[in-house]
Design a protein around this motif. Structure first.
Motif, mmCIF file in Angstrom:
data_model
loop_
_atom_site.group_PDB
_atom_site.id
_atom_site.type_symbol
_atom_site.label_atom_id
_atom_site.label_comp_id
_atom_site.label_asym_id
_atom_site.label_seq_id
_atom_site.Cartn_x
_atom_site.Cartn_y
_atom_site.Cartn_z
ATOM 1 N N ASN A 89 0.836 -1.202 0.000
ATOM 2 C CA ASN A 89 0.000 0.000 0.000
ATOM 3 C C ASN A 89 0.876 1.261 0.000
ATOM 4 O O ASN A 89 0.597 2.231 0.703
ATOM 5 N N LEU A 90 1.939 1.212 -0.804
ATOM 6 C CA LEU A 90 2.902 2.322 -0.884
ATOM 7 C C LEU A 90 3.325 2.539 -2.336
ATOM 8 O O LEU A 90 3.159 1.663 -3.185
ATOM 9 N N TRP A 91 3.898 3.721 -2.584
ATOM 10 C CA TRP A 91 4.497 4.026 -3.875
ATOM 11 C C TRP A 91 6.001 3.810 -3.808
ATOM 12 O O TRP A 91 6.661 4.262 -2.879
ATOM 13 N N SER A 92 6.535 3.134 -4.804
ATOM 14 C CA SER A 92 7.979 2.999 -4.953
ATOM 15 C C SER A 92 8.414 3.927 -6.087
ATOM 16 O O SER A 92 7.834 3.897 -7.175
ATOM 17 N N VAL A 93 9.421 4.754 -5.818
ATOM 18 C CA VAL A 93 9.883 5.735 -6.807
ATOM 19 C C VAL A 93 11.339 5.439 -7.149
ATOM 20 O O VAL A 93 12.181 5.295 -6.254
ATOM 21 N N SER A 94 11.624 5.348 -8.465
ATOM 22 C CA SER A 94 12.984 5.060 -8.940
ATOM 23 C C SER A 94 13.487 6.213 -9.798
ATOM 24 O O SER A 94 12.704 6.900 -10.466
ATOM 25 N N GLY A 95 14.803 6.417 -9.794
ATOM 26 C CA GLY A 95 15.411 7.450 -10.605
ATOM 27 C C GLY A 95 15.599 6.994 -12.040
ATOM 28 O O GLY A 95 15.314 5.844 -12.400
ATOM 29 N N LEU A 96 16.090 7.893 -12.879
ATOM 30 C CA LEU A 96 16.330 7.559 -14.280
ATOM 31 C C LEU A 96 17.377 6.461 -14.431
ATOM 32 O O LEU A 96 17.398 5.742 -15.432
ATOM 33 N N ASP A 97 18.238 6.331 -13.416
ATOM 34 C CA ASP A 97 19.274 5.291 -13.454
ATOM 35 C C ASP A 97 18.790 3.974 -12.864
ATOM 36 O O ASP A 97 19.549 3.015 -12.761
ATOM 37 N N GLY A 98 17.512 3.917 -12.468
ATOM 38 C CA GLY A 98 16.949 2.697 -11.911
ATOM 39 C C GLY A 98 17.130 2.544 -10.415
ATOM 40 O O GLY A 98 16.580 1.621 -9.807
ATOM 41 N N GLN A 99 17.912 3.442 -9.799
ATOM 42 C CA GLN A 99 18.139 3.376 -8.362
ATOM 43 C C GLN A 99 16.896 3.830 -7.597
ATOM 44 O O GLN A 99 16.208 4.756 -8.014
ATOM 45 N N SER A 100 16.630 3.173 -6.490
ATOM 46 C CA SER A 100 15.459 3.511 -5.680
ATOM 47 C C SER A 100 15.622 4.886 -5.030
ATOM 48 O O SER A 100 16.675 5.217 -4.482
ATOM 49 N N LEU A 101 14.549 5.676 -5.109
ATOM 50 C CA LEU A 101 14.513 6.978 -4.433
ATOM 51 C C LEU A 101 13.677 6.916 -3.158
ATOM 52 O O LEU A 101 13.543 7.909 -2.455
#
Length: 259
Positions: free
Chosen positions: A42-54
Motif C-alpha cells: 500500500n505504498l508508492w515505490s519511486v525510482s530514478g532515471l538510473d533505476g536506483q530507488s529513491l
C-alpha cells in the motif's frame, strides 16, 4: 484593477520558500524514471532515471501531465514514468491534452527602452510575436540592465517544431529563432537598440488548449493516494496551476492525516 503577484527577488523564490517549510526534504538534479504502486505494501515505490530507488512513499503528487503521456517518449526516448493502467478513467482524461507551444526570448539592454511607454503589451497582427513584457519592472529585480521577455505566437512555434522535431532544439535553431523574434520586435516601428544579451528558449507545452478537471481542479485516485495537478486541469495560466496544486495538496494531506 486585479492584484498581480510575483516572486521576490525572483519567480523561483516561491519554490525556494516552499522548500524551506518544516518537514520538507528537497532533492535537486534528480529525474524520476518510474512510479510503481506496491499493492502488497500500500505504498508508492519511486525510482530514478538510473533505476536506483529513491524511496517508498505514502502518496504521490505529479504536476506534469507528460509523466503519463506518449510525448514523454517522443522527447526523451524513455517510457512515461507513470503507468495508469490501474486507473483507466484518469488515463483517458490525460490522453493527448492539446497544447499551444511557444518560444520565449529573453533580451537585456544596457539602457531603458525609453521609446516604449508601457511595461507590457500584446501584438495584434504579428505572425511571430504575441506578447512582450519588461521583466525587470517587477519589484525586487536588479537594476543593472533592462530586461524584456517576448513570447512567440503558437503558429510560429508549431512551424519551427514541425521543421526541427520534438527533440531538444539545437543551438543553431535557437539562434535562428532569437534572430527572427528580435527582428519582429524591431519591426514594431519603435526604436529598439541591439541587446547586450539575447537567448531563446523552446516552451513546447507552454499553454494547455483544454481544461480536463475544471470542477474537480485535479485528478485524484483516493485508493492509491495519487494526485495529478497543473494548469491543464483548471485554466492555462499560473492561477490555474496554483488552484489545482492547492486542491491536490488538500486532498493528500487530508487522507494522510487518517493513516
Amino acid at each position: 484593477m486585479n492584484k498581480k503577484y510575483v516572486g521576490v527577488p525572483g519567480m523561483n523564490s516561491i519554490c525556494k520558500a516552499l522548500c524551506h517549510q518544516p518537514g520538507v526534504e528537497s532533492k535537486f538534479g534528480v529525474g524520476v524514471g518510474r512510479f510503481e504502486w506496491l499493492e502488497d505494501k500500500n505504498l508508492w515505490s519511486v525510482s530514478g532515471l538510473d533505476g536506483q530507488s529513491l524511496g517508498q512513499f505514502n502518496g504521490v503528487v505529479a504536476s506534469d501531465k507528460n509523466v503519463v503521456s506518449p510525448r514523454f517518449r517522443d522527447v526523451t526516448g524513455r517510457p512515461p514514468p507513470l503507468d495508469l493502467t490501474f486507473a483507466p478513467d484518469l488515463a483517458v482524461k490525460l490522453e493527448e491534452i492539446p497544447v499551444n507551444p511557444c518560444f520565449a526570448l529573453m533580451l537585456a539592454f544596457s539602457e531603458p527602452l525609453s521609446s516604449i511607454p508601457v511595461k507590457g503589451f500584446s501584438f495584434q497582427d504579428s505572425e511571430v510575436l504575441s506578447w512582450a513584457h519588461c521583466d525587470s519592472s517587477k519589484p525586487g529585480r536588479s537594476a543593472n540592465s533592462e530586461r524584456w521577455v517576448l513570447h512567440s505566437t503558437a503558429d510560429y512555434a508549431r512551424t519551427v517544431i514541425a521543421q526541427t522535431g520534438l527533440q531538444k532544439p539545437s543551438e543553431a535553431t535557437l539562434k535562428k529563432v532569437a534572430e527572427e523574434m528580435f527582428q519582429e520586435f524591431q519591426g514594431t516601428g519603435l526604436s529598439i537598440p541591439l541587446p547586450i544579451f539575447r537567448k531563446a528558449h523552446r516552451w513546447g507545452s507552454a499553454f494547455p488548449a483544454a481544461s480536463i478537471a475544471k470542477e474537480e481542479r485535479c485528478l485524484w485516485d483516493v485508493k492509491r493516494r495519487l494526485a495529478i495537478c497543473g494548469d491543464f486541469c483548471v485554466s492555462p495560466n499560473v492561477e490555474g496551476a496554483i488552484l489545482s496544486g492547492l486542491d491536490a495538496a488538500s486532498k493528500l494531506t487530508e487522507i494522510l492525516s487518517c493513516l
